[in-house]
Write a protein that holds these residues in place. Structure first.
Motif, PDB file in Angstrom:
ATOM      1  N   ASP A  51     -20.780 -33.021  12.911  1.00  0.00           N
ATOM      2  CA  ASP A  51     -20.334 -34.091  13.791  1.00  0.00           C
ATOM      3  C   ASP A  51     -19.025 -33.645  14.423  1.00  0.00           C
ATOM      4  O   ASP A  51     -18.079 -33.319  13.709  1.00  0.00           O
ATOM      5  CB  ASP A  51     -20.122 -35.378  12.992  1.00  0.00           C
ATOM      6  CG  ASP A  51     -19.748 -36.562  13.873  1.00  0.00           C
ATOM      7  OD1 ASP A  51     -19.221 -36.346  14.986  1.00  0.00           O
ATOM      8  OD2 ASP A  51     -19.958 -37.702  13.454  1.00  0.00           O
ATOM      9  N   ARG A 106     -25.111 -34.341   7.072  1.00  0.00           N
ATOM     10  CA  ARG A 106     -25.177 -35.389   8.095  1.00  0.00           C
ATOM     11  C   ARG A 106     -25.103 -34.712   9.457  1.00  0.00           C
ATOM     12  O   ARG A 106     -24.228 -33.893   9.698  1.00  0.00           O
ATOM     13  CB  ARG A 106     -24.017 -36.378   7.944  1.00  0.00           C
ATOM     14  CG  ARG A 106     -24.097 -37.560   8.927  1.00  0.00           C
ATOM     15  CD  ARG A 106     -22.943 -38.516   8.685  1.00  0.00           C
ATOM     16  NE  ARG A 106     -21.687 -37.999   9.193  1.00  0.00           N
ATOM     17  CZ  ARG A 106     -21.207 -38.238  10.421  1.00  0.00           C
ATOM     18  NH1 ARG A 106     -21.896 -38.979  11.271  1.00  0.00           N
ATOM     19  NH2 ARG A 106     -20.042 -37.741  10.798  1.00  0.00           N
ATOM     20  N   SER A 108     -24.954 -35.441  13.584  1.00  0.00           N
ATOM     21  CA  SER A 108     -24.821 -36.320  14.736  1.00  0.00           C
ATOM     22  C   SER A 108     -25.291 -35.553  15.965  1.00  0.00           C
ATOM     23  O   SER A 108     -24.864 -34.419  16.187  1.00  0.00           O
ATOM     24  CB  SER A 108     -23.367 -36.776  14.911  1.00  0.00           C
ATOM     25  OG  SER A 108     -23.211 -37.472  16.140  1.00  0.00           O
ATOM     26  N   THR A 109     -26.156 -36.156  16.757  1.00  0.00           N
ATOM     27  CA  THR A 109     -26.685 -35.455  17.928  1.00  0.00           C
ATOM     28  C   THR A 109     -25.753 -35.559  19.135  1.00  0.00           C
ATOM     29  O   THR A 109     -26.084 -35.070  20.214  1.00  0.00           O
ATOM     30  CB  THR A 109     -28.070 -36.008  18.331  1.00  0.00           C
ATOM     31  OG1 THR A 109     -27.934 -37.368  18.781  1.00  0.00           O
ATOM     32  CG2 THR A 109     -29.033 -35.938  17.162  1.00  0.00           C
ATOM     33  N   TRP A 110     -24.588 -36.189  18.971  1.00  0.00           N
ATOM     34  CA  TRP A 110     -23.636 -36.265  20.070  1.00  0.00           C
ATOM     35  C   TRP A 110     -23.269 -34.861  20.529  1.00  0.00           C
ATOM     36  O   TRP A 110     -22.994 -33.971  19.727  1.00  0.00           O
ATOM     37  CB  TRP A 110     -22.379 -37.020  19.663  1.00  0.00           C
ATOM     38  CG  TRP A 110     -22.588 -38.499  19.646  1.00  0.00           C
ATOM     39  CD1 TRP A 110     -22.859 -39.274  18.561  1.00  0.00           C
ATOM     40  CD2 TRP A 110     -22.584 -39.370  20.772  1.00  0.00           C
ATOM     41  NE1 TRP A 110     -23.027 -40.586  18.934  1.00  0.00           N
ATOM     42  CE2 TRP A 110     -22.860 -40.675  20.284  1.00  0.00           C
ATOM     43  CE3 TRP A 110     -22.379 -39.193  22.137  1.00  0.00           C
ATOM     44  CZ2 TRP A 110     -22.929 -41.789  21.116  1.00  0.00           C
ATOM     45  CZ3 TRP A 110     -22.443 -40.304  22.965  1.00  0.00           C
ATOM     46  CH2 TRP A 110     -22.711 -41.583  22.449  1.00  0.00           C
ATOM     47  N   GLU A 136     -27.996 -39.037  12.852  1.00  0.00           N
ATOM     48  CA  GLU A 136     -27.506 -40.118  13.699  1.00  0.00           C
ATOM     49  C   GLU A 136     -27.718 -39.714  15.149  1.00  0.00           C
ATOM     50  O   GLU A 136     -27.060 -38.803  15.654  1.00  0.00           O
ATOM     51  CB  GLU A 136     -26.035 -40.391  13.413  1.00  0.00           C
ATOM     52  CG  GLU A 136     -25.788 -40.841  11.976  1.00  0.00           C
ATOM     53  CD  GLU A 136     -24.324 -41.063  11.672  1.00  0.00           C
ATOM     54  OE1 GLU A 136     -23.490 -40.801  12.574  1.00  0.00           O
ATOM     55  OE2 GLU A 136     -24.001 -41.472  10.545  1.00  0.00           O
TER      56      GLU A 136
END
Length: 293
Positions: A51, A106, A108-110, A136
């Motif tokens: 992330d 974890r 995050s594809t942001w 996410e």
């Protein structure tokens, strides 16, 4: 420092690993500058947090926030992290530098420009026998479609999805898998797929369903022999009229049910049930035990 002895090198591996496990991921990586002993120590950490808001240094993200603010004020286009290319290179480097087993991660594809990059990262993680995975979805402009191959791995025990889409083909068998905890938030998944998880994942002990919009049937049957904890939000299930829960080992239930869906529970070992709205129509069979909260 005493003579030529570095105090950081005097720490045993067990203590070093403990220290690193207590640090946020980006802080653990920064310990590589302390000494030669610590240079690659972070690569033994059994977890990853992919992330940009966690992995990148705070000053780097602060710089990005300033760019975004300036672009907004001047009504100009802003490409975060150079359009995502920089971020993808960072993640690729992290995975390449971490050759060991990764127990949990974890993602995050942001700032990932396409789902293919995330697919590639997940494939790499599954080769390392990952047990816990959180995805996410965000920044892609659409729900991230979880790769079907993810459900073919036996090492996965916990799966948590946010804003994703799940399609489970009939040829994928879940009966020999070890999935014990499934948490779905704002996930595009069909009723049939949910029931397949429940009927085929014999070890599934905990299920969470929140923001579940793809419910196009009036009746839902939740039948799971090993399920112990159930957290379900029925507020967005407009067509759903009744839910029947059959779980002989179920102990704890939490239900958000402002739309008045009828809930029938058959769980002889039930200990607690928490309801977020008053006057929820809940029925419990006469031979079921449990206390109501």
């Amino acid at each position: 420092m005493q003579g030529d002895i570095d105090v950081y090198d005097c720490l045993g591996k067990s203590l070093l690993d403990t220290i690193l496990s207590l640090l946020p991921f980006h802080e653990a990586v920064k310990t590589s500058i302390l000494s030669k002993t610590w240079q690659h120590a972070w690569t033994s950490i059994p977890y990853l947090d992919i992330d940009p808001f966690v992995t990148l240094p705070p000053e780097r993200m602060e710089e990005e926030e300033k760019k975004a603010t300036a672009a907004e004020e001047s009504d100009q286009h802003w490409a975060p992290l150079e359009g995502g290319d920089e971020w993808i290179m960072i993640v690729d480097k992290i995975l390449a530098s971490h050759p060991g087993v990764i127990q949990r991660c974890r993602i995050s594809t942001w700032y990932s420009k396409s789902s293919s990059n995330v697919d590639r990262w997940i494939k790499d993680l599954m080769k390392r026998f990952i047990a816990e995975l959180v995805i996410e979805s965000g920044g892609l402009g659409f729900s991230y479609k979880v790769p079907q191959t993810l459900f073919q791995y036996k090492s996965l025990k916990k799966l948590e999805l946010h804003g994703c889409a799940v399609n489970l083909p009939s040829y994928i068998c879940l009966k020999d898998k070890n999935l014990r905890m499934l948490q779905l938030y704002n996930t595009d998944i069909s009723v049939d797929t949910i029931q397949r998880f429940l009927s085929e994942c014999g070890l599934l002990e905990s299920l969470t369903l929140h923001g579940w919009y793809n419910v196009d049937v009036p009746f839902l049957n939740i039948s799971a022999p090993h399920l112990r904890d159930l957290d379900i939000n029925l507020c967005s299930c407009r067509k759903l009229k009744q839910v029947c829960i059959n779980a002989p080992n179920l102990k704890n239930v939490k239900i958000d049910n402002y739309d008045g869906v009828k809930v029938e529970i058959h769980a002889p070992l039930l200990e607690t049930i928490k309801c977020s709205a008053a006057n929820i129509p809940v029925e419990c069979s006469e031979d079921d035990g449990g206390s109501w909260v």
